[in-house]
Design a protein around this motif. Structure first.
Motif, PDB file in Angstrom:
ATOM      1  N   ASP A 298      47.201 -79.574  37.243  1.00  0.00           N
ATOM      2  CA  ASP A 298      46.931 -78.296  36.580  1.00  0.00           C
ATOM      3  C   ASP A 298      45.962 -77.417  37.368  1.00  0.00           C
ATOM      4  O   ASP A 298      45.422 -76.449  36.826  1.00  0.00           O
ATOM      5  CB  ASP A 298      46.366 -78.552  35.181  1.00  0.00           C
ATOM      6  CG  ASP A 298      45.085 -79.391  35.223  1.00  0.00           C
ATOM      7  OD1 ASP A 298      44.806 -79.978  36.290  1.00  0.00           O
ATOM      8  OD2 ASP A 298      44.380 -79.454  34.190  1.00  0.00           O
ATOM      9  N   GLU A 300      44.497 -74.748  40.378  1.00  0.00           N
ATOM     10  CA  GLU A 300      44.945 -73.502  40.984  1.00  0.00           C
ATOM     11  C   GLU A 300      45.718 -73.775  42.262  1.00  0.00           C
ATOM     12  O   GLU A 300      46.668 -73.059  42.596  1.00  0.00           O
ATOM     13  CB  GLU A 300      43.741 -72.604  41.284  1.00  0.00           C
ATOM     14  CG  GLU A 300      43.054 -72.032  40.064  1.00  0.00           C
ATOM     15  CD  GLU A 300      43.940 -71.046  39.317  1.00  0.00           C
ATOM     16  OE1 GLU A 300      44.843 -70.453  39.956  1.00  0.00           O
ATOM     17  OE2 GLU A 300      43.742 -70.868  38.098  1.00  0.00           O
ATOM     18  N   ARG A 302      47.671 -76.405  42.969  1.00  0.00           N
ATOM     19  CA  ARG A 302      49.030 -76.848  42.668  1.00  0.00           C
ATOM     20  C   ARG A 302      49.871 -75.661  42.179  1.00  0.00           C
ATOM     21  O   ARG A 302      51.051 -75.537  42.515  1.00  0.00           O
ATOM     22  CB  ARG A 302      48.999 -77.968  41.637  1.00  0.00           C
ATOM     23  CG  ARG A 302      50.367 -78.532  41.290  1.00  0.00           C
ATOM     24  CD  ARG A 302      51.008 -79.245  42.495  1.00  0.00           C
ATOM     25  NE  ARG A 302      50.265 -80.432  42.870  1.00  0.00           N
ATOM     26  CZ  ARG A 302      50.488 -81.658  42.372  1.00  0.00           C
ATOM     27  NH1 ARG A 302      51.457 -81.824  41.470  1.00  0.00           N
ATOM     28  NH2 ARG A 302      49.778 -82.683  42.783  1.00  0.00           N
ATOM     29  N   LYS A 303      49.256 -74.804  41.360  1.00  0.00           N
ATOM     30  CA  LYS A 303      49.983 -73.625  40.875  1.00  0.00           C
ATOM     31  C   LYS A 303      50.392 -72.707  42.020  1.00  0.00           C
ATOM     32  O   LYS A 303      51.412 -72.026  41.947  1.00  0.00           O
ATOM     33  CB  LYS A 303      49.111 -72.854  39.878  1.00  0.00           C
ATOM     34  CG  LYS A 303      48.828 -73.599  38.581  1.00  0.00           C
ATOM     35  CD  LYS A 303      47.858 -72.812  37.708  1.00  0.00           C
ATOM     36  CE  LYS A 303      47.489 -73.593  36.449  1.00  0.00           C
ATOM     37  NZ  LYS A 303      46.472 -72.872  35.629  1.00  0.00           N
TER      38      LYS A 303
END
Length: 484
Positions: A298, A300, A302-303
């Protein structure tokens, strides 16, 4: 202790990799700093201990701390061999440079009191440094004899009238009278000062062991990373200014120093090396090592599409290089080299991954029938594993042939039907010529055998299946040939 088990072999390896004048900087908080000192003493020797630098990385203090809001971390510094040097002074700050207010024919200078201000040194334990110096009250000149009728005797006394000593002996004073000046201070007492000139090549000073600069705190590191990525994809990145201070102390812009970071993280060290080279014209190189540790699901990072911490570091280097190229566009070229050519700024890097060999492993086989053996021979017609890549095999060939990974790999012009590389490194006496195409065309063979490209000691490497038997005989007679 798991932490010690992880660090000990890495520190041993670091010592083996360091040059004789190399220096190691280890950033650490107070949880393990005591253990680190013991391990470093064992690996490097306590005689090579330099300092434990206190670095203010969080001026506001950590709110999660239970009793005291910690504001600092440490940088532990050891040398490979202190007798070989390897530590450099840093440029003086603008505030320090403003102290050089006076000027004469020799240049700008500041005045430093000749009296030794350390209360440990006195007339009792330094009797040879206690003697009168005579001042001319009209000109401020000094001498070891009362040359003027109104000469004033000046002794190294402190503000309380206690006897201290000078920092120079009589012989040095006599040899440098033009660098000394006497004058009255606010207490009406006479003092002798020496002129400390500002060096023409720039003033330097010993680095302090307490770093309080605003530019080195973690908040600045987040801002720097945020400007590159938009949103910061890495928690608590170090400031490039913190690493730059280490580079100034442990490297020389005139040398081709190599900086190795075992725990690269977001590659702040690579960023700092590139920035420092741009600032002082240095030619430092970097090696960043980072495990492909997965980013939190979750987060930043990985996003944004970064599956591992290593991915963040690679992208950071790419963005830093792109930004530097954009900023250099249209600017004047760097200072010329000795041959008159513009000094190039090396803004390239190569990514290497630790993986299995491209060559099939050898495994002894139990006795078997002829049909099975025929199938095995067919399976091993090529010694290479399925799915091998040209770039990966090229890097492995370099290592197998004793060429460092920073060798120059240059595509050769003039070969229209095949792709050939020339591999060169200044530490290796011969060169490699490599072709990994599936088929080497007759025109390529003709040019290779002509001898215009390869010297007799050079080595040509290609796939065994790429050459006909006749071509192998011809090339083997004219050059050193090795097939895969």
């Amino acid at each position: 202790d798991l932490w010690l088990s992880m660090m000990y072999p890495r520190l041993l390896l670091a010592r083996q990799l360091l040059r004789e004048d190399g220096v190691i900087f280890v950033s650490i908080d107070d949880n393990e700093v005591h253990n680190l000192r013991q391990v470093m003493n064992e690996v490097f020797g306590d005689e090579n201990f330099v300092a434990v630098v206190v670095v203010q990385t969080n001026p506001r203090g950590r709110t999660l701390d239970r009793y005291l809001a910690k504001t600092h971390e440490y940088v532990v510094v050891y040398a490979r061999d202190l007798t070989e040097g390897g530590l450099y002074q840093i440029p003086k700050s603008n505030e320090a440079l403003n102290e050089y207010k006076q000027q004469d024919a020799k240049g700008k200078y500041r005045e430093l009191e000749l009296r030794n201000r350390n209360p440990v040194f006195t007339r009792i334990n330094r009797p040879n440094l206690f003697f009168p110096i005579y001042a001319n009250p009209d000109t401020g000149g000094v001498a070891l004899e009362p040359l003027w009728p109104n000469a004033i005797e000046v002794l190294p006394l402190n503000s309380k009238g206690e006897e201290g000593c000078w920092t120079w002996g009589k012989k040095k004073v006599q040899s440098n009278l033009e660098m000394l000046v006497a004058r009255q201070v606010g207490t009406s007492a006479w003092r002798v000062f020496r002129k400390d000139y500002l060096p023409s090549e720039g003033a330097t000073t010993k680095p302090k062991a307490l770093w309080l600069d605003k530019e080195i705190n973690h908040e600045r590191g987040k801002e720097e990373l945020g400007r590159l990525f938009g949103k910061t994809p890495f928690d608590f990145p170090k400031s490039i200014n913190l690493i730059s201070k280490c580079l100034q102390i442990g490297t020389n812009s005139e040398d081709e120093d190599i900086i190795l970071d075992f725990f690269a993280g977001s590659c702040t060290t690579a960023h700092a090396v590139l920035a420092q080279n741009l600032e002082d014209g240095g030619n430092r190189q970097f090696i960043m090592v980072q495990l492909p540790e997965a980013t939190p699901p979750d987060s930043e990072a990985r996003k944004a599409g970064y599956a591992t911490i290593a991915d963040i570091g690679k992208e950071r280097i790419r963005r830093v290089i792109r930004k530097m190229k954009e900023e250099q566009n249209g600017q004047l070229p760097l200072p010329a080299t000795e041959d008159g050519q513009p000094s190039p700024l090396d803004l390239g890097f190569k990514v290497l991954k630790l993986t299995r060999s491209h060559f099939k492993p050898w495994a002894p086989l139990p006795p078997t029938d002829a049909w099975t053996l025929d199938n095995l021979f067919e399976q091993h017609a090529s010694p290479l594993v399925e799915g091998w890549t040209r770039d990966g095999l090229l890097s492995e060939i370099l290592l197998l042939e004793g060429f460092p990974l920073d060798s120059q790999v240059i595509p050769l012009d003039g070969f229209d039907e095949n792709t050939l590389w020339r591999v060169h490194h200044e530490d290796v006496g011969h060169e490699l010529f490599i072709c990994l195409d599936q088929n080497i065309q007759p025109a390529t063979v003709e040019r290779l055998k002509s001898g215009e490209i390869l010297r007799r000691d050079d080595l040509f490497i290609c796939l065994d299946s790429a050459l006909t038997d006749a071509a192998k005989v011809v090339l083997d007679d004219r050059l050193r040939l090795k097939v895969i």
